[in-house]
Design a protein around this motif. Structure first.
Motif, PDB file in Angstrom:
ATOM      1  N   TYR A 218       0.730  -1.315   0.000  1.00 56.38           N
ATOM      2  CA  TYR A 218       0.070   0.015   0.015  1.00 56.38           C
ATOM      3  C   TYR A 218       0.739   1.216  -0.119  1.00 56.38           C
ATOM      4  O   TYR A 218       1.779   1.288   0.766  1.00 56.38           O
ATOM      5  CB  TYR A 218      -0.730  -0.011   1.180  1.00 56.38           C
ATOM      6  N   LEU A 219       0.360   2.166  -0.959  1.00 54.90           N
ATOM      7  CA  LEU A 219       1.135   3.554  -0.662  1.00 54.90           C
ATOM      8  C   LEU A 219       0.809   4.107   0.583  1.00 54.90           C
ATOM      9  O   LEU A 219      -0.273   4.476   0.867  1.00 54.90           O
ATOM     10  CB  LEU A 219       0.739   4.478  -1.754  1.00 54.90           C
ATOM     11  N   LEU A 220       1.514   4.118   1.680  1.00 57.56           N
ATOM     12  CA  LEU A 220       1.547   4.640   2.966  1.00 57.56           C
ATOM     13  C   LEU A 220       1.101   6.106   3.103  1.00 57.56           C
ATOM     14  O   LEU A 220       0.046   6.596   3.653  1.00 57.56           O
ATOM     15  CB  LEU A 220       2.574   4.292   3.999  1.00 57.56           C
ATOM     16  N   GLN A 221       1.915   6.865   2.380  1.00 62.29           N
ATOM     17  CA  GLN A 221       1.973   8.522   2.504  1.00 62.29           C
ATOM     18  C   GLN A 221       2.597   8.889   1.440  1.00 62.29           C
ATOM     19  O   GLN A 221       3.389   8.309   0.886  1.00 62.29           O
ATOM     20  CB  GLN A 221       2.142   8.960   4.046  1.00 62.29           C
ATOM     21  N   ILE A 222       2.709  10.383   1.264  1.00 60.81           N
ATOM     22  CA  ILE A 222       3.450  11.058   0.378  1.00 60.81           C
ATOM     23  C   ILE A 222       4.021  12.034   1.134  1.00 60.81           C
ATOM     24  O   ILE A 222       3.399  12.918   1.761  1.00 60.81           O
ATOM     25  CB  ILE A 222       2.512  11.525  -0.899  1.00 60.81           C
ATOM     26  N   PHE A 223       5.259  12.161   0.941  1.00 62.01           N
ATOM     27  CA  PHE A 223       6.296  13.541   1.395  1.00 62.01           C
ATOM     28  C   PHE A 223       6.198  14.695   0.481  1.00 62.01           C
ATOM     29  O   PHE A 223       7.276  14.381  -0.083  1.00 62.01           O
ATOM     30  CB  PHE A 223       7.474  12.974   1.853  1.00 62.01           C
ATOM     31  N   GLU A 224       5.309  14.937   0.343  1.00 60.02           N
ATOM     32  CA  GLU A 224       5.317  16.078  -0.800  1.00 60.02           C
ATOM     33  C   GLU A 224       6.421  16.986  -0.695  1.00 60.02           C
ATOM     34  O   GLU A 224       6.760  17.575  -1.981  1.00 60.02           O
ATOM     35  CB  GLU A 224       3.975  16.833  -0.990  1.00 60.02           C
ATOM     36  N   ASP A 225       6.810  17.438   0.308  1.00 58.33           N
ATOM     37  CA  ASP A 225       7.884  18.451   0.300  1.00 58.33           C
ATOM     38  C   ASP A 225       9.369  17.839  -0.403  1.00 58.33           C
ATOM     39  O   ASP A 225       9.906  18.549  -0.853  1.00 58.33           O
ATOM     40  CB  ASP A 225       8.321  19.012   1.652  1.00 58.33           C
ATOM     41  N   ARG A 226       9.532  16.745  -0.117  1.00 55.56           N
ATOM     42  CA  ARG A 226      10.650  15.818  -0.668  1.00 55.56           C
ATOM     43  C   ARG A 226      10.293  15.767  -2.101  1.00 55.56           C
ATOM     44  O   ARG A 226      11.571  16.044  -2.936  1.00 55.56           O
ATOM     45  CB  ARG A 226      10.872  14.451  -0.091  1.00 55.56           C
ATOM     46  N   LEU A 227       9.062  15.617  -2.664  1.00 57.05           N
ATOM     47  CA  LEU A 227       9.170  15.743  -4.096  1.00 57.05           C
ATOM     48  C   LEU A 227       9.147  16.855  -4.711  1.00 57.05           C
ATOM     49  O   LEU A 227       9.868  16.785  -5.892  1.00 57.05           O
ATOM     50  CB  LEU A 227       7.768  15.241  -4.218  1.00 57.05           C
ATOM     51  N   GLN A 228       8.663  17.762  -4.011  1.00 55.02           N
ATOM     52  CA  GLN A 228       8.984  19.359  -4.471  1.00 55.02           C
ATOM     53  C   GLN A 228      10.504  19.589  -4.419  1.00 55.02           C
ATOM     54  O   GLN A 228      10.870  20.262  -5.485  1.00 55.02           O
ATOM     55  CB  GLN A 228       8.233  20.257  -3.603  1.00 55.02           C
TER      56      GLN A 228
ATOM     57  N   ILE B  31       6.656  16.640 -11.315  1.00 55.33           N
ATOM     58  CA  ILE B  31       6.076  15.264 -10.993  1.00 55.33           C
ATOM     59  C   ILE B  31       4.776  15.054 -11.022  1.00 55.33           C
ATOM     60  O   ILE B  31       3.988  16.013 -10.258  1.00 55.33           O
ATOM     61  CB  ILE B  31       7.036  15.103  -9.419  1.00 55.33           C
ATOM     62  N   PHE B  32       4.276  14.002 -11.490  1.00 59.10           N
ATOM     63  CA  PHE B  32       2.920  13.688 -11.633  1.00 59.10           C
ATOM     64  C   PHE B  32       2.629  12.433 -11.079  1.00 59.10           C
ATOM     65  O   PHE B  32       2.816  11.179 -11.462  1.00 59.10           O
ATOM     66  CB  PHE B  32       2.518  13.803 -13.219  1.00 59.10           C
ATOM     67  N   VAL B  33       1.943  12.476  -9.856  1.00 60.35           N
ATOM     68  CA  VAL B  33       1.760  11.125  -8.822  1.00 60.35           C
ATOM     69  C   VAL B  33       0.409  10.701  -9.310  1.00 60.35           C
ATOM     70  O   VAL B  33      -0.626  11.933  -9.361  1.00 60.35           O
ATOM     71  CB  VAL B  33       1.889  11.684  -7.319  1.00 60.35           C
ATOM     72  N   ILE B  34       0.231   9.535  -9.851  1.00 61.16           N
ATOM     73  CA  ILE B  34      -0.992   8.994 -10.085  1.00 61.16           C
ATOM     74  C   ILE B  34      -1.610   7.972  -9.578  1.00 61.16           C
ATOM     75  O   ILE B  34      -2.775   7.752  -9.475  1.00 61.16           O
ATOM     76  CB  ILE B  34      -0.805   8.340 -11.488  1.00 61.16           C
ATOM     77  N   VAL B  35      -1.231   7.602  -8.300  1.00 64.12           N
ATOM     78  CA  VAL B  35      -1.633   6.686  -7.396  1.00 64.12           C
ATOM     79  C   VAL B  35      -2.006   7.433  -6.138  1.00 64.12           C
ATOM     80  O   VAL B  35      -0.986   8.233  -5.293  1.00 64.12           O
ATOM     81  CB  VAL B  35      -0.513   5.646  -6.903  1.00 64.12           C
ATOM     82  N   PRO B  36      -3.125   7.114  -5.512  1.00 68.26           N
ATOM     83  CA  PRO B  36      -3.654   7.853  -4.373  1.00 68.26           C
ATOM     84  C   PRO B  36      -2.972   7.320  -2.999  1.00 68.26           C
ATOM     85  O   PRO B  36      -2.820   5.980  -3.158  1.00 68.26           O
ATOM     86  CB  PRO B  36      -4.971   7.775  -4.502  1.00 68.26           C
ATOM     87  N   VAL B  37      -3.035   7.961  -2.118  1.00 65.48           N
ATOM     88  CA  VAL B  37      -2.627   7.258  -0.842  1.00 65.48           C
ATOM     89  C   VAL B  37      -3.471   6.197  -0.234  1.00 65.48           C
ATOM     90  O   VAL B  37      -4.825   6.571  -0.478  1.00 65.48           O
ATOM     91  CB  VAL B  37      -2.254   8.161   0.131  1.00 65.48           C
TER      92      VAL B  37
ATOM     93  N   GLN C 156      -2.741  10.089   5.862  1.00 62.87           N
ATOM     94  CA  GLN C 156      -2.996  11.098   4.622  1.00 62.87           C
ATOM     95  C   GLN C 156      -4.113  10.221   3.966  1.00 62.87           C
ATOM     96  O   GLN C 156      -4.530  10.511   2.945  1.00 62.87           O
ATOM     97  CB  GLN C 156      -1.997  11.238   3.643  1.00 62.87           C
ATOM     98  N   ASP C 157      -4.902   9.393   4.745  1.00 65.66           N
ATOM     99  CA  ASP C 157      -5.877   8.302   3.926  1.00 65.66           C
ATOM    100  C   ASP C 157      -7.144   8.719   4.596  1.00 65.66           C
ATOM    101  O   ASP C 157      -7.631   7.587   5.523  1.00 65.66           O
ATOM    102  CB  ASP C 157      -5.360   7.057   4.003  1.00 65.66           C
ATOM    103  N   PRO C 158      -8.130   9.594   4.870  1.00 60.61           N
ATOM    104  CA  PRO C 158      -9.124   9.816   5.447  1.00 60.61           C
ATOM    105  C   PRO C 158     -10.256   8.550   5.065  1.00 60.61           C
ATOM    106  O   PRO C 158     -11.010   8.352   5.822  1.00 60.61           O
ATOM    107  CB  PRO C 158      -9.900  11.096   5.025  1.00 60.61           C
ATOM    108  N   ALA C 159     -10.222   8.075   3.644  1.00 60.08           N
ATOM    109  CA  ALA C 159     -11.067   7.090   3.318  1.00 60.08           C
ATOM    110  C   ALA C 159     -10.737   5.606   4.224  1.00 60.08           C
ATOM    111  O   ALA C 159     -11.889   5.045   4.571  1.00 60.08           O
ATOM    112  CB  ALA C 159     -10.988   6.651   1.843  1.00 60.08           C
ATOM    113  N   PHE C 160      -9.686   5.539   4.329  1.00 55.21           N
ATOM    114  CA  PHE C 160      -9.415   4.310   5.186  1.00 55.21           C
ATOM    115  C   PHE C 160      -9.857   4.504   6.734  1.00 55.21           C
ATOM    116  O   PHE C 160     -10.132   3.611   7.279  1.00 55.21           O
ATOM    117  CB  PHE C 160      -7.745   4.246   5.197  1.00 55.21           C
TER     118      PHE C 160
ATOM    119  N   PRO D  32      -3.299  13.177  -6.965  1.00 54.76           N
ATOM    120  CA  PRO D  32      -4.628  12.989  -7.185  1.00 54.76           C
ATOM    121  C   PRO D  32      -5.575  13.483  -5.865  1.00 54.76           C
ATOM    122  O   PRO D  32      -5.024  13.370  -5.037  1.00 54.76           O
ATOM    123  CB  PRO D  32      -4.861  11.687  -7.727  1.00 54.76           C
ATOM    124  N   GLY D  33      -6.467  14.221  -6.015  1.00 57.96           N
ATOM    125  CA  GLY D  33      -7.304  14.651  -4.651  1.00 57.96           C
ATOM    126  C   GLY D  33      -8.160  13.721  -4.121  1.00 57.96           C
ATOM    127  O   GLY D  33      -8.490  12.563  -4.793  1.00 57.96           O
ATOM    128  N   VAL D  34      -8.534  14.033  -2.833  1.00 60.22           N
ATOM    129  CA  VAL D  34      -9.615  12.990  -2.282  1.00 60.22           C
ATOM    130  C   VAL D  34     -11.057  13.671  -2.603  1.00 60.22           C
ATOM    131  O   VAL D  34     -11.209  14.823  -2.365  1.00 60.22           O
ATOM    132  CB  VAL D  34      -9.488  12.889  -0.829  1.00 60.22           C
TER     133      VAL D  34
END
Length: 410
Positions: free
Chosen positions: A213-223, A233-239, A280-284, A338-340
């Motif tokens: 499972y994609l646990l989370q995204i460290f967006e600052d590091r990607l930036q 960078i285009f992330v296509i997999v949601p958390v 970062q997974d409100p759905a879970f 991708p947004g929630v």
């Protein structure tokens, strides 16, 4: 980059071994404090407090704290097992991060290590009469800490593993994740709403090396990586999504395939694990909270009251999406995520419960009550998602409930 570091440190601090190690180190430092402060102790005061006043206290601490720690660990495991077996197995993820339990166990073990080291050093004549005075003062502080920990532990034991404590912890986690999404949609990055139109043709894929499972995204590091290479960078997999080895996690523009170090950093900023995270997974979080209702609605338990309570908690969490937000430009302009969606959250919360409610008219009524309230939301996406879900649930209820009082579902 700083926010990613702080988030990682906060996550590490929730591990029980971190607090245990920290308290253990502090206990050893407390023992080593005696020779440092001994020269400041008056000679006549040192003669009045001798080894006889300290020895019994250290002996009692050493003999009791190990047993208390072992017994407390047993209670903790029993509480986790109870929550896992009676409510939902996913609840263990949040209960394992209970900071009160961590602190109490760390204090008990730290007191044991402190008293054990003090007894050993006193037996080797390392301390003189002035050192003993300092050690006596530190021991009194340790005793006070143990008493406070006992009180906190007794109060905490009243609800450990209980339905109310477990549901409240999951609701808090879901509310935090939803509020975070509302405050910073897409984690402050640019929204990826149409991958076919937004992602250029010449991009290079970043693939997963392991499955999970994609646990989370460290967006600052990607930036940071994108800025360093003047790329995008285009992330296509949601958390929370499960991926297989070789699946594409993101596409990058401006970073060539030869940049192995950059690709390693990108994968590290998108960690993959065996269990989903609430971070970062409100759905879970909503799904896990809903599972308590599903367990309560099973034929062996048949507890519709718990299901109604969970429906109210889910509605309270989703209402946070209606909080007013200030429109602002994305903070991270080189990353697309991708947004929630409100529709996905509403489905995760209420659809499973509605399917499993069977002939429990009061549960259907509780679900529809909350959905109708959300239909009045100022957030158009939330209102539409709630109205659509309410229509599905109302049709499902009319089909499942025999001899139904139609007034409950209007």
């Amino acid at each position: 980059m700083l926010s990613s570091i702080l988030r990682r440190l906060r996550q590490i601090s929730r591990r029980i071994y971190v607090r245990v190690i920290l308290i253990a180190v502090l206990s050893l430092l407390a023992v080593g404090l005696a020779p440092v402060l001994a020269p400041f102790i008056p000679e006549d005061f040192a003669q009045n407090i001798g080894a006889d006043a300290l020895g019994p206290i250290l002996t009692i601490l050493a003999s009791s704290m190990l047993g208390v720690t072992t017994f407390s660990l047993t209670i903790m495991v029993t509480g986790f097992t109870k929550a896992t077996s009676q409510w939902t197995p996913r609840s263990q993820n949040i209960l394992r991060e209970d900071t009160v339990t961590h602190s109490v166990l760390a204090n008990f073990l730290g007191a044991y290590l402190y008293s054990l080291m003090a007894i050993i050093l006193r037996a080797t004549d390392v301390f003189d009469h002035r050192d003993v005075v300092v050690l006596f003062g530190v021991t009194l502080i340790v005793v006070a800490l143990v008493v406070v920990s006992f009180i906190r532990w007794i109060v905490h034991l009243e609800g450990i593993g209980s339905l109310h404590r477990t549901a409240s912890a999951l609701e808090e986690q879901a509310a935090t994740a939803i509020a975070g999404e509302g405050a910073a949609p897409c984690l402050g990055c640019r929204p990826l709403t149409d991958p076919l139109a937004q992602i250029p043709d010449h991009t290079v894929p970043v693939r997963a090396e392991v499955g999970g499972y994609l646990l989370q995204i460290f967006e600052d590091r990607l930036q940071g990586v994108a800025t360093l290479h003047d790329g995008r960078i285009f992330v296509i997999v949601p958390v929370g999504q499960f991926v297989y080895p070789g699946d594409v996690l993101a596409y990058v523009d401006g970073i060539g395939r030869q940049e192995d170090d950059a690709f390693a950093k990108l994968r590290a900023a998108m960690p993959i694990g065996d269990m989903r995270s609430f971070e970062q997974d409100p759905a879970f979080a909503l799904t896990t909270l809903s599972e308590i209702a599903l367990r309560a609605l099973s034929p062996g338990i048949n507890d519709p009251g718990t299901a109604v309570d969970i429906a109210n908690r889910l509605g309270r969490c989703l209402a946070l999406l209606d909080a007013p937000t200030k429109a602002s430009a994305p903070r991270l302009d080189r990353v697309w995520l991708p947004g929630v969606t409100a529709d996905a959250l509403v489905k995760a919360a209420f659809d499973p419960m509605s399917r499993c409610a069977g002939g429990a008219a009061e549960v259907h009524s509780g679900i529809l009550y909350n959905l109708d309230k959300l239909t009045d939301a100022r957030n158009p996406d939330l209102a539409l998602a709630a109205a659509t879900c309410a229509e599905r649930c109302r049709k499902r209820a009319a089909h499942l409930v025999a001899d139904i009082d139609q007034g409950l579902l209007v």
